[in-house]
Motif scaffolding. Structure first.
Motif, PDB file in Angstrom:
ATOM      1  N   CYS A 165     -15.536 -16.128  11.595  1.00  0.00           N
ATOM      2  CA  CYS A 165     -14.842 -17.300  12.381  1.00  0.00           C
ATOM      3  C   CYS A 165     -13.534 -17.015  10.589  1.00  0.00           C
ATOM      4  CB  CYS A 165     -15.453 -19.212  12.237  1.00  0.00           C
ATOM      5  SG  CYS A 165     -16.089 -18.758  14.023  1.00  0.00           S
ATOM      6  N   ALA A 166     -13.796 -16.639   9.891  1.00  0.00           N
ATOM      7  CA  ALA A 166     -13.015 -16.917   8.662  1.00  0.00           C
ATOM      8  C   ALA A 166     -12.928 -15.416   8.203  1.00  0.00           C
ATOM      9  CB  ALA A 166     -13.770 -17.757   7.314  1.00  0.00           C
ATOM     10  N   MET A 167     -12.661 -14.237   9.049  1.00  0.00           N
ATOM     11  CA  MET A 167     -12.231 -13.067   8.542  1.00  0.00           C
ATOM     12  C   MET A 167     -10.726 -13.096   8.771  1.00  0.00           C
ATOM     13  SD  MET A 167     -13.154  -9.605  10.620  1.00  0.00           S
ATOM     14  CE  MET A 167     -14.695 -10.242  10.597  1.00  0.00           C
ATOM     15  N   LEU A 180      -7.160  -7.023  15.030  1.00  0.00           N
ATOM     16  CA  LEU A 180      -6.759  -7.004  13.954  1.00  0.00           C
ATOM     17  C   LEU A 180      -5.419  -6.459  13.868  1.00  0.00           C
ATOM     18  CD1 LEU A 180      -7.784  -7.158  11.241  1.00  0.00           C
ATOM     19  CD2 LEU A 180      -8.412  -4.782  11.108  1.00  0.00           C
ATOM     20  N   ALA A 181      -4.482  -5.557  15.024  1.00  0.00           N
ATOM     21  CA  ALA A 181      -4.179  -5.303  14.932  1.00  0.00           C
ATOM     22  C   ALA A 181      -2.774  -6.975  15.263  1.00  0.00           C
ATOM     23  CB  ALA A 181      -2.965  -4.085  16.236  1.00  0.00           C
ATOM     24  N   GLY A 223      -2.462 -12.825   5.748  1.00  0.00           N
ATOM     25  CA  GLY A 223      -3.401 -14.093   5.479  1.00  0.00           C
ATOM     26  C   GLY A 223      -3.810 -14.944   7.152  1.00  0.00           C
ATOM     27  N   GLU A 224      -3.722 -14.386   8.157  1.00  0.00           N
ATOM     28  CA  GLU A 224      -3.690 -15.139   9.678  1.00  0.00           C
ATOM     29  C   GLU A 224      -5.605 -15.263   9.748  1.00  0.00           C
ATOM     30  OE1 GLU A 224      -1.225 -15.042  12.592  1.00  0.00           O
ATOM     31  OE2 GLU A 224       0.405 -16.526  11.739  1.00  0.00           O
ATOM     32  N   LYS A 225      -5.701 -15.934  10.485  1.00  0.00           N
ATOM     33  CA  LYS A 225      -7.392 -15.299  10.357  1.00  0.00           C
ATOM     34  C   LYS A 225      -7.584 -14.421  11.697  1.00  0.00           C
ATOM     35  CE  LYS A 225     -10.168 -20.073   9.293  1.00  0.00           C
ATOM     36  NZ  LYS A 225     -10.616 -20.760   9.623  1.00  0.00           N
ATOM     37  N   VAL A 226      -8.539 -12.871  12.002  1.00  0.00           N
ATOM     38  CA  VAL A 226      -8.631 -12.760  12.806  1.00  0.00           C
ATOM     39  C   VAL A 226      -8.594 -13.168  14.496  1.00  0.00           C
ATOM     40  CG1 VAL A 226      -9.551 -10.698  14.169  1.00  0.00           C
ATOM     41  CG2 VAL A 226      -9.080 -10.483  11.655  1.00  0.00           C
ATOM     42  N   PHE A 227     -10.130 -14.085  14.073  1.00  0.00           N
ATOM     43  CA  PHE A 227     -10.188 -14.635  15.214  1.00  0.00           C
ATOM     44  C   PHE A 227      -9.740 -16.544  14.560  1.00  0.00           C
ATOM     45  CE2 PHE A 227     -13.554 -11.481  15.348  1.00  0.00           C
ATOM     46  CZ  PHE A 227     -12.973 -10.796  16.457  1.00  0.00           C
ATOM     47  N   ARG A 245     -10.818 -13.195  22.431  1.00  0.00           N
ATOM     48  CA  ARG A 245     -11.554 -13.237  21.639  1.00  0.00           C
ATOM     49  C   ARG A 245     -13.484 -13.919  20.992  1.00  0.00           C
ATOM     50  NH1 ARG A 245      -6.522 -17.370  19.239  1.00  0.00           N
ATOM     51  NH2 ARG A 245      -5.070 -15.323  19.092  1.00  0.00           N
ATOM     52  N   VAL A 246     -13.160 -14.607  22.279  1.00  0.00           N
ATOM     53  CA  VAL A 246     -14.714 -15.433  21.982  1.00  0.00           C
ATOM     54  C   VAL A 246     -16.281 -13.602  22.271  1.00  0.00           C
ATOM     55  CG1 VAL A 246     -16.513 -17.000  22.895  1.00  0.00           C
ATOM     56  CG2 VAL A 246     -14.700 -17.530  22.869  1.00  0.00           C
TER      57      VAL A 246
END
Length: 246
Positions: A110-112, A157-158, A163-167, A91-92
């Motif tokens: 971070c908010a995506m 993304l998959a 509604g959850e953050k991607v990261f 992720r990082v």
């Protein structure tokens, strides 16, 4: 009295920009007070007349501009990110590479969330929601993701539910992880925000255009020139003219 207050900021060792920023904040407080009829409008209008500290005319030092990190420094740091949690490391690394490709701010990556990404077409569009720092001004913020960014983002993304953050990584934790990796790699310490500087500068160099650089990071040309672009976009053209004509 406002000048006296500002002088205290200067004597406290604050930079010229910070002194001007704090002074302007005080003036804005009096603007609010005037709007609430707590002070006379004349007070606010008088405070606006206090000039900003000019370079070379104050002992307050100028802060050095934050420079863009280089691709070599980025790769060296990424190689030193701990692998104790492969998922977190992945992720990082993806966040860093995505920022480098798009120029988005750390808080924005971070908010995506999936709902903010238009996945139609070969170029995706990320329309920033609550993380948009200019939302209160009625200004939108969007980033366009090209083929490299799309392929980078697709697997994350998959694996993300609506509604959850991607990261799902805290911005401060993300910043600390990158800084620690840079220290371990033995390269100059850099922060995720410098990736925005890196893209803006690279775009300005490639397209020789401040307009393109500003568009790439979704900011004004004035801000791009003053903060993010660390080259003269027309410099290469000037060199070519000198080579041909001089």
């Amino acid at each position: 009295m406002l000048r006296v207050c500002r002088e205290e900021f200067v004597n406290g060792g604050l930079t010229r920009g910070v002194c001007n920023s704090y002074t302007a904040r005080i003036v804005r407080c009096f603007r609010w007070c005037a709007a609430q009829s707590l002070v006379s409008e004349t007070v606010y209008n008088t405070l606006k007349l206090v000039e900003r500290l000019a370079p070379g005319r104050t002992k307050a030092p100028d802060r050095q501009r934050r420079k863009p990190t280089t691709d070599a420094q980025i790769e060296s740091a990424l190689a030193c990110i701990p692998n104790r949690s492969p998922e977190r490391r992945s992720r990082v690394v993806a966040m860093v590479r995505l920022q480098r490709l798009t120029g988005m701010r750390p808080g924005e990556v971070c908010a995506m969330v999936p709902e903010e990404i238009d996945q139609r077409g070969d170029v995706w569009c990320y329309e920033v929601g609550k993380a948009n720092k200019n939302l209160h001004r009625g200004q939108g913020q969007e980033y366009f993701l090209g083929p490299q960014a799309v392929e980078l983002l697709r697997p994350h993304l998959a694996a993300t539910k609506p509604g959850e953050k991607v990261f799902p990584i805290d911005r401060d934790c993300y910043r600390a992880t990158v800084k620690l990796a840079a220290v371990k790699a033995g390269v100059p310490v850099w922060t995720p925000h410098q990736l925005r500087h890196a893209l803006a500068t690279a775009v300005a160099e490639r397209f020789r255009s401040l307009t393109h650089a500003a568009a790439a990071i979704g900011d004004s040309e004035a801000v791009a020139a003053a903060v993010y672009v660390h080259v003269d976009p027309k410099r290469q053209a000037k060199i070519e003219v000198a080579r041909a004509m001089g």
